[in-house]
Design a protein around this motif. Structure first.
Motif, mmCIF file in Angstrom:
data_model
loop_
_atom_site.group_PDB
_atom_site.id
_atom_site.type_symbol
_atom_site.label_atom_id
_atom_site.label_comp_id
_atom_site.label_asym_id
_atom_site.label_seq_id
_atom_site.Cartn_x
_atom_site.Cartn_y
_atom_site.Cartn_z
ATOM 1 N N TYR A 499 14.182 42.580 92.229
ATOM 2 C CA TYR A 499 13.896 42.434 93.601
ATOM 3 C C TYR A 499 13.028 41.720 94.335
ATOM 4 O O TYR A 499 11.919 41.514 92.773
ATOM 5 N N THR A 500 13.021 40.363 94.761
ATOM 6 C CA THR A 500 11.655 39.509 94.722
ATOM 7 C C THR A 500 10.997 40.287 96.907
ATOM 8 O O THR A 500 11.472 40.515 97.092
ATOM 9 N N ILE A 501 9.716 39.774 96.389
ATOM 10 C CA ILE A 501 8.668 39.402 97.336
ATOM 11 C C ILE A 501 9.325 38.713 98.445
ATOM 12 O O ILE A 501 8.676 37.725 98.178
ATOM 13 N N GLU A 502 9.767 39.078 99.900
ATOM 14 C CA GLU A 502 10.214 37.564 100.572
ATOM 15 C C GLU A 502 9.022 38.161 101.708
ATOM 16 O O GLU A 502 8.634 38.839 101.962
ATOM 17 N N HIS A 503 8.183 36.595 101.988
ATOM 18 C CA HIS A 503 7.261 36.335 103.263
ATOM 19 C C HIS A 503 8.331 35.879 104.253
ATOM 20 O O HIS A 503 8.930 34.752 103.984
ATOM 21 N N VAL A 504 8.671 36.646 105.254
ATOM 22 C CA VAL A 504 9.201 36.606 106.880
ATOM 23 C C VAL A 504 8.521 35.259 107.045
ATOM 24 O O VAL A 504 9.715 33.919 107.031
ATOM 25 N N GLY A 533 3.040 43.882 107.070
ATOM 26 C CA GLY A 533 4.178 43.650 108.034
ATOM 27 C C GLY A 533 5.623 42.307 108.233
ATOM 28 O O GLY A 533 6.467 42.335 108.126
ATOM 29 N N ASN A 534 4.771 41.327 106.966
ATOM 30 C CA ASN A 534 5.125 40.032 106.955
ATOM 31 C C ASN A 534 5.399 40.511 105.938
ATOM 32 O O ASN A 534 6.850 39.382 105.348
ATOM 33 N N LEU A 535 6.098 41.272 105.413
ATOM 34 C CA LEU A 535 6.431 41.580 103.424
ATOM 35 C C LEU A 535 7.208 42.351 103.068
ATOM 36 O O LEU A 535 7.815 43.281 104.380
ATOM 37 N N THR A 536 8.983 42.086 103.010
ATOM 38 C CA THR A 536 9.609 42.617 102.432
ATOM 39 C C THR A 536 10.081 42.880 101.432
ATOM 40 O O THR A 536 9.709 41.242 100.707
ATOM 41 N N LEU A 537 11.694 43.538 100.813
ATOM 42 C CA LEU A 537 12.498 42.711 99.396
ATOM 43 C C LEU A 537 13.521 42.128 100.031
ATOM 44 O O LEU A 537 14.388 42.792 100.571
ATOM 45 N N THR A 538 14.080 41.503 98.796
ATOM 46 C CA THR A 538 15.443 41.437 99.240
ATOM 47 C C THR A 538 15.865 40.843 97.347
ATOM 48 O O THR A 538 14.946 41.022 96.277
ATOM 49 N N ALA A 539 17.258 40.321 97.306
ATOM 50 C CA ALA A 539 17.687 40.116 96.243
ATOM 51 C C ALA A 539 17.520 38.829 96.094
ATOM 52 O O ALA A 539 18.708 37.952 95.439
ATOM 53 N N TYR A 540 17.268 37.708 97.174
ATOM 54 C CA TYR A 540 18.120 36.357 96.961
ATOM 55 C C TYR A 540 16.524 35.693 98.568
ATOM 56 O O TYR A 540 16.787 35.417 99.083
ATOM 57 N N ASN A 541 15.732 35.439 97.282
ATOM 58 C CA ASN A 541 14.492 34.784 97.760
ATOM 59 C C ASN A 541 14.700 33.165 97.583
ATOM 60 O O ASN A 541 14.445 32.683 98.859
ATOM 61 N N ARG A 542 15.535 32.735 97.307
ATOM 62 C CA ARG A 542 15.456 31.681 97.153
ATOM 63 C C ARG A 542 16.195 31.289 97.915
ATOM 64 O O ARG A 542 16.548 29.736 99.029
#
Length: 738
Positions: A499-504, A533-542
C-alpha cells in the motif's frame, strides 16, 4: 586478597593440572566480537615484532586484570569473578592456531620447538581421557557452554554466535603469523607468555562484589543489568545461586529480550521502569545500578519478602517479584500477551505497540495487569488498552509533551486505588476518571481540541501517518484485512503487495493542477497538500503520480478500499473538497479514538501522607500538617502559604544561619527588607518571605531549600487532604492556550 603478576597462560593453566576455571551463572554471556579480537591481534603483532628483533629481551603487554577465587570447590573449581572475556578469547586464539598448524602442509616447520600439539591442547583447552575430552580447562556459564564446546570439538554449525565468529576470525588471520612472518607455534606461545595480567586471588571473606565494581578493565562496557545480575547473585551460596539463576534470572533475561529484533535486550529499560514503579519517582539511566542496589539492600535490611509460596525466603521472594514483573513487562513492551487473555486485548495491543514504544507506559501496565489478574478481571484489559490508545493518539496529535508521562504513570496505580476505595468504580472506570480529571497538562484531550488539531495536522510528515491511515482503512473491525497486515504492507517493497500513500493533490503542481485550483493555488497547496483530507491509500501510486484529478478519480472511484469511497461522485478536487473530506475523516477519527463516556461517579476526598521526594500533583489539595526531621507542625488553616511560613520558620533549628543562607541564595523569595517582596510574610529573626503561585510552587520551593541546605527530601513529610469534589467543567478550556 593475593595479587600476582602472571602471564595469561599461567592464569589459564591454573594452580595445578586438574584445576578448572568456571564462569559463574551470574556473569554476563560471552560478548566479545571481531573488534575486540582485532585489538588483541594488534597487541600480539606488536609483541611479535619485538620478539623477532630480540627473542631474549622482547616487550611485554599488560592484558588487564583477572579475579579468581583462591580456594577451590571440592571439585577443583575456581570461579572467575572478572576477566572471562579475555580468557575465553585467548582459548579461541589457541584453538585457531592449533587447527591451522594441524591442517598446514608445513606443520613441522610451524611447530618449531613446540613438538606436541596434544599437550598444548590439554594445558589450555581440555583434558582427554581414552580419546575423549573429559574436562575443560575453562568452562563458560550455562548459556554459553554448548556453543563453546561445539567450537572446541569442531562441531559448530554455521549459526551466529560469538565463539564461532571469533574462532573463525583468528583462523583466517593465522596465515599472517605462520606463513607471511615465518612464525612458529612455539613463538606464538612464547609471545602469549608476555601477555601479563594482574591476577587477583580472593580468599574467603573478600568482598567479591565490591572488588568487581572497582576494577576498570579494558573490554566491553558493563551494562547496568550486568552489574545488577552480578550484585544479586554473587554473594549467594553456590547452590542458592544456581537455583535463583535457573528459576528466576534466566526467565527475567528471556522475558526482557525482543526476539523479533535479533535478540536485542531491554533488560536495562525493564529494571529502570520496575524501579520507578517501586520508588514512585524518576530514576536516571546513569544512576540505575546504584539506585537498584540501594533499593534491594533496603528490602533485605527491613526483612522484606514477597513470598508467594510457604518457605520462600526474603531473597527468593524478591527474585520471584522481579521475575513476575519482567514477565508482565514482556507481555506489553514485546507484544507477548499470554494464553487466556481475551483476543480483543491482543488486537488492541497490536495496534498500540505500533503507535508508540510502551516503555514508560509499562510503569503503569505492570501493576495494572497484576491487579486485574489477581482479581480475575482480565476482561477489563482490552477496554483499558483502548482507552490508553485513544489517550495516547489524541495527545500525540495535539502535540502534548511526552516528558510529563512518567509522573502520570507513577501516580496512576495509587490514584486508581483511592478512587476505587472511595467510590463504587471498577478499575477501568477509575483509570478513565483519572485521565479525565487529573492535572490539566495530563488530561485527556477534548473532542473540540482533538478536532481542531486534526484539521491542522501535517499528517504526511508525521510519524503517525502509517498507524493513522491503517486505522482509517480498516479501523477496529474484525472482518477484512487485519490492521497489522495493512500496517506492514505500507512500506513493503514487494510488487503487488504494497500500500502506498497517495497525495490526491500532488506534491509538485503542474500547470493543469494550478489552473484547476484557481488563483489561490499557491496558498491552497501550501496549507493542504500534506493534510489528512488530501492523503489516501492505493496500490498504484506510480500510475497516479501527478496525473490530473480526472484520471486519478477514475482509479480511486473503482478502488475496493473503503477509505476511497469519498471519491466516487466527485468531478473536481480543490480547497472545498479537501476540507469536506477532512471533516468526514475527523468524524471517523472521533469514533476510532473516543473520549471516555463515564456515568455518574460519586466524588470523593481522602487524606494522604507524601514525602517531598515523591512526584505528586498538589492541585486540589490542602495542607493539614507537615513533619520535618521528625517534628510535626500543624497547619490548621489548610493554606499552603501557611505551610511555607511554618516550614521556613523551622529551618533555623536544623541549620545555623539557614534563613540568611537562603536569603543569599533566593533573594527574590527571602529577604530582610519586606519592601522587596510582594505580599511578604514575616519569619523569625527579622526575615520575610514572598508567596508562591500555587501549591506545587510551594512544594517545589521547599524542596529547593532542602537541597540547598543538604537536608534529605525524605525528611519532609506532607500530610495533605485531597479533594476530588472540584468542578471539571473547564477541564479543556485552556488546553489550546497551554
Amino acid at each position: 586478597m593475593r595479587i600476582d603478576c602472571h602471564s595469561v597462560l599461567q592464569a589459564l593453566s591454573g594452580v595445578d593440572e586438574y584445576a578448572q576455571l568456571v564462569v559463574p551463572v551470574y556473569q554476563r554471556s560471552y560478548s566479545w566480537g571481531p573488534s575486540q579480537c582485532a585489538e588483541l591481534w594488534d597487541d600480539l603483532k606488536r609483541v611479535q615484532v619485538s620478539y623477532l628483533k630480540n627473542p631474549y629481551g622482547y616487550i611485554a603487554h599488560f592484558f588487564g586484570s583477572v579475579v579468581i577465587t583462591h580456594v577451590p570447590t571440592p571439585r577443583g573449581e575456581h570461579y572467575v569473578i572478572d576477566g572471562q572475556q579475555r580468557l575465553l578469547t585467548v582459548t579461541l586464539l589457541i584453538k585457531a592456531a592449533i587447527d591451522y598448524v594441524s591442517s598446514s602442509r608445513r606443520e613441522q616447520k610451524i611447530l618449531g620447538t613446540e613438538k606436541n600439539i596434544d599437550s598444548l591442547r590439554e594445558d589450555f583447552l581440555y583434558k582427554v581421557l581414552d580419546g575423549e575430552p573429559c574436562r575443560l580447562r575453562m568452562r563458560p556459564n550455562r548459556n554459553d557452554l554448548q556453543c563453546y564446546l561445539d567450537v572446541l570439538l569442531n562441531k559448530a554449525k554455521e549459526q551466529q554466535n560469538h565463539f564461532l565468529e571469533n574462532y573463525q576470525w583468528f583462523y583466517q588471520h593465522m596465515g599472517e603469523l605462520f606463513e607471511v612472518d615465518g612464525f612458529s607455534l612455539a613463538g606464538l606461545k612464547s609471545c602469549l607468555t608476555h601477555f601479563q595480567v594482574a591476577q587477583m586471588r580472593l580468599e574467603n571473606g573478600d568482598d567479591a562484589q565490591r572488588i568487581f565494581e572497582s576494577i576498570n578493565a579494558t573490554g566491553l562496557h558493563l551494562t547496568a543489568s550486568d552489574k545488577v545480575r552480578n550484585f544479586v547473585l554473587m554473594d549467594l551460596e553456590p547452590a542458592m545461586q544456581k537455583a535463583m539463576w535457573e528459576q528466576y534470572w534466566r526467565s527475567i533475561e528471556m522475558d526482557t529480550t525482543e526476539i523479533d529484533r535479533a535478540g536485542i535486550s531491554s533488560m536495562d529499560a525493564f529494571l529502570r521502569m520496575f524501579l520507578i514503579m517501586k520508588l514512585k519517582r524518576k530514576v536516571n539511566k546513569g544512576s540505575l545500578y546504584d539506585e537498584f542496589k540501594a533499593w534491594w539492600n533496603k528490602q533485605i535490611d527491613f526483612g522484606y519478602h514477597n513470598a508467594q509460596k510457604p518457605g520462600d525466603s526474603g531473597v527468593k521472594g524478591q527474585f520471584r517479584e522481579l521475575a513476575d514483573y519482567a514477565e508482565i513487562y514482556g507481555y506489553f513492551v514485546h507484544n507477548r500477551l499470554p494464553q487466556g487473555v481475551p483476543p480483543e486485548a491482543k488486537r488492541v495491543l497490536d495496534r498500540l505497540i505500533r503507535l508508540k514504544d510502551l516503555q514508560v507506559e509499562s510503569i503503569f501496565l505492570m501493576p495494572a495487569y497484576a491487579y486485574l489478574r489477581a482479581h480475575n478481571q482480565l476482561d477489563q484489559l482490552a477496554p483499558l488498552l483502548e482507552t490508553m490508545e485513544s489517550y495516547t493518539l489524541r495527545a500525540m496529535v495535539a502535540g502534548q509533551s511526552s516528558n510529563v508521562l512518567t509522573a502520570l504513570y507513577i501516580n496512576l496505580p495509587r490514584s486508581i486505588a483511592k478512587c476505587m476505595e472511595e467510590t463504587q468504580a471498577s478499575y477501568l472506570q477509575a483509570y478513565q476518571h483519572q485521565l479525565i480529571g487529573g492535572a490539566q497538562r495530563l488530561r485527556f484531550v477534548s473532542d473540540e481540541y482533538f478536532e481542531k488539531a486534526l484539521h491542522d495536522l501535517n499528517l504526511y510528515n508525521s510519524k503517525l501517518r502509517k498507524y493513522f491511515l491503517s486505522m482509517l482503512l480498516n479501523g477496529k473491525k474484525l472482518e477484512g484485512e487485519s490492521f497489522a497486515s495493512i500496517y506492514d504492507r505500507m512500506g513493503s517493497q514487494q510488487a503487488g503487495e504494497a500500500y502506498t500513500i497517495e497525495h490526491v493533490m500532488p506534491q509538485k503542481l503542474n500547470n493543469l493542477w494550478k489552473q484547476d485550483l484557481g488563483p489561490n493555488w499557491n496558498r491552497v497547496h501550501e496549507q493542504l497538500v500534506n493534510c489528512l483530507g488530501n492523503l489516501t491509500l492505493t496500490a498504484y501510486n506510480r500510475e497516479l503520480s501527478n496525473a490530473p484529478f480526472s484520471e486519478k478519480q477514475k482509479l480511486l472511484a473503482n478502488s475496493p478500499l473503503p477509505i476511497n469511497a469519498f471519491f466516487k461522485n466527485l468531478s473536481r478536487w480543490g480547497e472545498e473538497e479537501i476540507n469536506q473530506r477532512i471533516s468526514e475523516l475527523v468524524q471517523q477519527a472521533m469514533r476510532l479514538w473516543p473520549y471516555p463516556q463515564l456515568g455518574p461517579m460519586t466524588p470523593y476526598s481522602y487524606d494522604e501522607d507524601v514525602t517531598a521526594s515523591e512526584l505528586k500533583d498538589f492541585t486540589e489539595t490542602v495542607i493539614k500538617a507537615f513533619t520535618l526531621c521528625g517534628q510535626r507542625t500543624e497547619c490548621p488553616e489548610g493554606a499552603w502559604v501557611q505551610f511555607m511560613t511554618e516550614f521556613l520558620s523551622r529551618l533555623p533549628a536544623l541549620r545555623t544561619n539557614a534563613l540568611q543562607l537562603l536569603a543569599d541564595y533566593k533573594a527574590t523569595r527571602i529577604s530582610r527588607i519586606p519592601g522587596k517582596l510582594r505580599a511578604p510574610k514575616e519569619l523569625p529573626g527579622g526575615f520575610w518571605c514572598g508567596p508562591q503561585q500555587s501549591a506545587n510552587d510551594h512544594v517545589k520551593f521547599a524542596k529547593d531549600c532542602l537541597r540547598f541546605l543538604d537536608i534529605p527530601l525524605d525528611e519532609l513529610i506532607l500530610h495533605i487532604h485531597v479533594d476530588k469534589n472540584n468542578n471539571q467543567s473547564d477541564s479543556n478550556n485552556s488546553q489550546e492556550e497551554e
